[in-house]
Design a protein around this motif. Structure first.
Motif, PDB file in Angstrom:
ATOM      1  N   GLN A  58      14.271   7.139  32.826  1.00 56.46           N
ATOM      2  CA  GLN A  58      13.636   6.332  31.803  1.00 56.46           C
ATOM      3  C   GLN A  58      14.739   5.624  31.019  1.00 56.46           C
ATOM      4  OE1 GLN A  58      11.030   8.880  29.486  1.00 56.46           O
ATOM      5  NE2 GLN A  58       9.339   8.410  30.867  1.00 56.46           N
ATOM      6  N   THR A  59      14.443   4.394  30.604  1.00 60.02           N
ATOM      7  CA  THR A  59      15.415   3.615  29.852  1.00 60.02           C
ATOM      8  C   THR A  59      14.956   3.513  28.405  1.00 60.02           C
ATOM      9  OG1 THR A  59      15.923   2.335  31.838  1.00 60.02           O
ATOM     10  CG2 THR A  59      16.632   1.405  29.742  1.00 60.02           C
ATOM     11  N   PHE A  60      15.880   3.820  27.503  1.00 63.91           N
ATOM     12  CA  PHE A  60      15.588   3.762  26.074  1.00 63.91           C
ATOM     13  C   PHE A  60      16.541   2.785  25.400  1.00 63.91           C
ATOM     14  CE2 PHE A  60      13.772   7.762  27.306  1.00 63.91           C
ATOM     15  CZ  PHE A  60      12.644   7.895  26.502  1.00 63.91           C
ATOM     16  N   GLU A  61      15.990   2.068  24.421  1.00 59.86           N
ATOM     17  CA  GLU A  61      16.796   1.195  23.584  1.00 59.86           C
ATOM     18  C   GLU A  61      17.046   1.958  22.285  1.00 59.86           C
ATOM     19  OE1 GLU A  61      16.210  -3.359  22.495  1.00 59.86           O
ATOM     20  OE2 GLU A  61      14.719  -2.069  21.516  1.00 59.86           O
ATOM     21  N   LEU A  62      18.314   2.130  21.937  1.00 59.30           N
ATOM     22  CA  LEU A  62      18.674   2.826  20.706  1.00 59.30           C
ATOM     23  C   LEU A  62      19.254   1.809  19.739  1.00 59.30           C
ATOM     24  CD1 LEU A  62      20.469   5.953  22.228  1.00 59.30           C
ATOM     25  CD2 LEU A  62      18.058   5.686  21.666  1.00 59.30           C
ATOM     26  N   LYS A  63      18.713   1.796  18.518  1.00 55.21           N
ATOM     27  CA  LYS A  63      19.217   0.905  17.466  1.00 55.21           C
ATOM     28  C   LYS A  63      19.711   1.774  16.311  1.00 55.21           C
ATOM     29  CE  LYS A  63      16.174  -2.962  18.520  1.00 55.21           C
ATOM     30  NZ  LYS A  63      15.180  -3.910  18.000  1.00 55.21           N
ATOM     31  N   PHE A  64      20.950   1.506  15.916  1.00 52.24           N
ATOM     32  CA  PHE A  64      21.582   2.283  14.859  1.00 52.24           C
ATOM     33  C   PHE A  64      21.773   1.396  13.629  1.00 52.24           C
ATOM     34  CE2 PHE A  64      22.972   3.820  18.939  1.00 52.24           C
ATOM     35  CZ  PHE A  64      22.935   5.195  18.825  1.00 52.24           C
ATOM     36  N   SER A  65      21.525   1.966  12.471  1.00 49.08           N
ATOM     37  CA  SER A  65      21.822   1.245  11.222  1.00 49.08           C
ATOM     38  C   SER A  65      22.081   2.271  10.122  1.00 49.08           C
ATOM     39  CB  SER A  65      20.687   0.301  10.841  1.00 49.08           C
ATOM     40  OG  SER A  65      19.510   1.020  10.592  1.00 49.08           O
ATOM     41  N   GLU A  98       9.367   0.350  31.219  1.00 50.79           N
ATOM     42  CA  GLU A  98       8.517  -0.629  31.911  1.00 50.79           C
ATOM     43  C   GLU A  98       9.078  -2.037  31.779  1.00 50.79           C
ATOM     44  OE1 GLU A  98       4.340  -0.484  31.075  1.00 50.79           O
ATOM     45  OE2 GLU A  98       4.321   1.703  31.152  1.00 50.79           O
ATOM     46  N   ARG A  99       9.493  -2.416  30.572  1.00 53.43           N
ATOM     47  CA  ARG A  99      10.048  -3.753  30.354  1.00 53.43           C
ATOM     48  C   ARG A  99      11.331  -3.937  31.175  1.00 53.43           C
ATOM     49  NH1 ARG A  99      12.819  -5.512  24.900  1.00 53.43           N
ATOM     50  NH2 ARG A  99      12.332  -3.345  24.540  1.00 53.43           N
ATOM     51  N   PHE A 100      12.180  -2.913  31.179  1.00 52.28           N
ATOM     52  CA  PHE A 100      13.429  -2.960  31.924  1.00 52.28           C
ATOM     53  C   PHE A 100      13.158  -3.102  33.427  1.00 52.28           C
ATOM     54  CE2 PHE A 100      17.123  -1.004  34.011  1.00 52.28           C
ATOM     55  CZ  PHE A 100      18.147  -1.738  33.440  1.00 52.28           C
ATOM     56  N   GLU A 101      12.199  -2.329  33.949  1.00 49.56           N
ATOM     57  CA  GLU A 101      11.861  -2.407  35.374  1.00 49.56           C
ATOM     58  C   GLU A 101      11.276  -3.770  35.733  1.00 49.56           C
ATOM     59  OE1 GLU A 101       9.339   1.009  35.887  1.00 49.56           O
ATOM     60  OE2 GLU A 101      11.050   2.376  36.133  1.00 49.56           O
ATOM     61  N   GLU A 102      10.422  -4.315  34.858  1.00 53.27           N
ATOM     62  CA  GLU A 102       9.850  -5.645  35.099  1.00 53.27           C
ATOM     63  C   GLU A 102      10.947  -6.711  35.095  1.00 53.27           C
ATOM     64  OE1 GLU A 102       6.750  -6.526  36.089  1.00 53.27           O
ATOM     65  OE2 GLU A 102       6.439  -4.366  36.219  1.00 53.27           O
ATOM     66  N   ASP A 103      11.883  -6.608  34.146  1.00 50.01           N
ATOM     67  CA  ASP A 103      13.007  -7.555  34.101  1.00 50.01           C
ATOM     68  C   ASP A 103      13.824  -7.496  35.392  1.00 50.01           C
ATOM     69  OD1 ASP A 103      12.286  -8.431  31.592  1.00 50.01           O
ATOM     70  OD2 ASP A 103      13.883  -7.336  30.523  1.00 50.01           O
ATOM     71  N   CYS A 151      14.509   4.750  18.392  1.00 53.27           N
ATOM     72  CA  CYS A 151      14.467   4.855  19.856  1.00 53.27           C
ATOM     73  C   CYS A 151      13.168   4.246  20.372  1.00 53.27           C
ATOM     74  CB  CYS A 151      14.529   6.317  20.296  1.00 53.27           C
ATOM     75  SG  CYS A 151      16.007   7.179  19.782  1.00 53.27           S
ATOM     76  N   ASN A 152      13.303   3.359  21.338  1.00 57.63           N
ATOM     77  CA  ASN A 152      12.135   2.762  21.985  1.00 57.63           C
ATOM     78  C   ASN A 152      12.251   2.967  23.488  1.00 57.63           C
ATOM     79  OD1 ASN A 152      10.871   1.573  19.699  1.00 57.63           O
ATOM     80  ND2 ASN A 152      12.395  -0.069  19.741  1.00 57.63           N
ATOM     81  N   ASN A 153      11.158   3.442  24.083  1.00 59.26           N
ATOM     82  CA  ASN A 153      11.129   3.575  25.533  1.00 59.26           C
ATOM     83  C   ASN A 153      10.853   2.181  26.114  1.00 59.26           C
ATOM     84  OD1 ASN A 153      10.571   4.059  28.232  1.00 59.26           O
ATOM     85  ND2 ASN A 153       9.527   5.992  27.825  1.00 59.26           N
ATOM     86  N   ILE A 154      11.846   1.616  26.786  1.00 61.33           N
ATOM     87  CA  ILE A 154      11.722   0.273  27.359  1.00 61.33           C
ATOM     88  C   ILE A 154      11.742   0.317  28.881  1.00 61.33           C
ATOM     89  CG2 ILE A 154      12.685  -0.889  25.328  1.00 61.33           C
ATOM     90  CD1 ILE A 154      15.335  -1.152  26.970  1.00 61.33           C
ATOM     91  N   TRP A 201      23.906  -1.639  15.392  1.00 64.56           N
ATOM     92  CA  TRP A 201      24.352  -1.544  16.758  1.00 64.56           C
ATOM     93  C   TRP A 201      23.157  -1.289  17.654  1.00 64.56           C
ATOM     94  CZ3 TRP A 201      26.360   1.919  13.024  1.00 64.56           C
ATOM     95  CH2 TRP A 201      27.581   1.556  12.475  1.00 64.56           C
ATOM     96  N   GLU A 202      23.286  -1.706  18.898  1.00 64.52           N
ATOM     97  CA  GLU A 202      22.217  -1.496  19.885  1.00 64.52           C
ATOM     98  C   GLU A 202      22.835  -1.053  21.198  1.00 64.52           C
ATOM     99  OE1 GLU A 202      19.329  -4.526  20.915  1.00 64.52           O
ATOM    100  OE2 GLU A 202      19.260  -5.107  18.798  1.00 64.52           O
ATOM    101  N   ILE A 203      22.111  -0.191  21.884  1.00 64.84           N
ATOM    102  CA  ILE A 203      22.563   0.238  23.206  1.00 64.84           C
ATOM    103  C   ILE A 203      21.339   0.656  24.021  1.00 64.84           C
ATOM    104  CG2 ILE A 203      22.941   2.638  22.516  1.00 64.84           C
ATOM    105  CD1 ILE A 203      25.394   2.633  24.404  1.00 64.84           C
ATOM    106  N   ASN A 204      21.401   0.415  25.324  1.00 66.95           N
ATOM    107  CA  ASN A 204      20.376   0.914  26.240  1.00 66.95           C
ATOM    108  C   ASN A 204      20.957   2.109  26.972  1.00 66.95           C
ATOM    109  OD1 ASN A 204      18.730  -1.187  25.504  1.00 66.95           O
ATOM    110  ND2 ASN A 204      19.082  -2.384  27.338  1.00 66.95           N
ATOM    111  N   VAL A 205      20.177   3.181  27.060  1.00 62.59           N
ATOM    112  CA  VAL A 205      20.635   4.375  27.770  1.00 62.59           C
ATOM    113  C   VAL A 205      19.565   4.811  28.764  1.00 62.59           C
ATOM    114  CG1 VAL A 205      22.134   5.221  25.923  1.00 62.59           C
ATOM    115  CG2 VAL A 205      19.762   5.936  25.974  1.00 62.59           C
ATOM    116  N   ASN A 206      20.030   5.364  29.866  1.00 65.84           N
ATOM    117  CA  ASN A 206      19.133   5.934  30.879  1.00 65.84           C
ATOM    118  C   ASN A 206      19.124   7.441  30.703  1.00 65.84           C
ATOM    119  OD1 ASN A 206      18.551   3.439  32.120  1.00 65.84           O
ATOM    120  ND2 ASN A 206      20.476   3.532  33.244  1.00 65.84           N
ATOM    121  N   ILE A 207      17.934   7.993  30.654  1.00 67.04           N
ATOM    122  CA  ILE A 207      17.780   9.438  30.504  1.00 67.04           C
ATOM    123  C   ILE A 207      16.935   9.929  31.668  1.00 67.04           C
ATOM    124  CG2 ILE A 207      16.827  11.289  29.053  1.00 67.04           C
ATOM    125  CD1 ILE A 207      17.373   9.465  26.626  1.00 67.04           C
ATOM    126  N   PHE A 208      17.412  11.014  32.300  1.00 65.33           N
ATOM    127  CA  PHE A 208      16.686  11.601  33.419  1.00 65.33           C
ATOM    128  C   PHE A 208      15.962  12.843  32.933  1.00 65.33           C
ATOM    129  CE2 PHE A 208      19.936   9.027  35.302  1.00 65.33           C
ATOM    130  CZ  PHE A 208      19.309   8.449  36.383  1.00 65.33           C
TER     131      PHE A 208
END
Length: 183
Positions: free
Chosen positions: A15-22, A40-45, A35-38, A1-8
């Protein structure tokens, strides 16, 4: 599973993080979370999406007639001004070839070699279009080749300026000039 979450954070910076569960193994008792801090990529997108939206709005609402054609001259896209002025709908225009819209007398006397015409882009090319009702529409065209890296499609973008008023004024001037010379 994958989800993007915003953490303040403490400073309220998002900050936006991509969480991958397995599952850790076949028993499916343990879960691994990557967990990956995305941020910068999210803001650029988001910036790219915003920029694309603005560009689409400019193209759709400009006073210029804009269309894209493939190498054979088949129309791939036309902006709303092109459709309105030539009186076609989107479905009709994408079934047309550029040669279907040009004056037959122009085609009899000129080659519709898009590669050659695009070389004239710096000074512009005069192209006599016909509306759906076969009314003449003189234009000044800038033609630029394009290459789509995603589809590897090549073709040409046409940027057309309606010069009907200029042509009408030119004819009127010639009439006055001939009357003046005759008197």
């Amino acid at each position: 599973w994958e989800i993007n979450v915003n953490i303040f954070g403490k400073d309220q910076v998002k900050q936006t993080f991509e969480l991958k569960f397995s599952f850790a193994d076949d028993k499916q008792e343990d879960i691994i979370v990557l967990c990956n801090n995305i941020t910068e990529r999210f803001e650029e997108d988001e910036k790219i999406k915003s920029s694309e939206k603005k560009l689409r709005n400019i193209i759709a609402n400009t006073g210029q007639l804009i269309c894209s054609v493939d190498q054979s001259g088949k129309i791939l896209y036309a902006n709303s001004t092109f459709l309105k002025v030539l009186d076609f709908n989107e479905d009709e225009i994408t079934k047309k070839n550029m040669s279907d819209l040009l004056s037959p007398s122009f085609l009899e006397n000129n080659s519709l070699d898009l590669n050659e015409l695009s070389k004239e882009k710096t000074k512009g090319v005069s192209l006599p279009f016909l509306t759906k009702e076969k009314k003449p529409l003189p234009t000044l065209a800038a033609i630029n080749p394009f290459f789509d890296v995603d589809t590897e499609e090549t073709g040409f973008n046409f940027f057309l300026t309606d010069i009907s008023k200029e042509k009408s004024a030119e004819k009127e001037f010639q009439l006055y000039q001939s009357l003046f010379e005759a008197s």
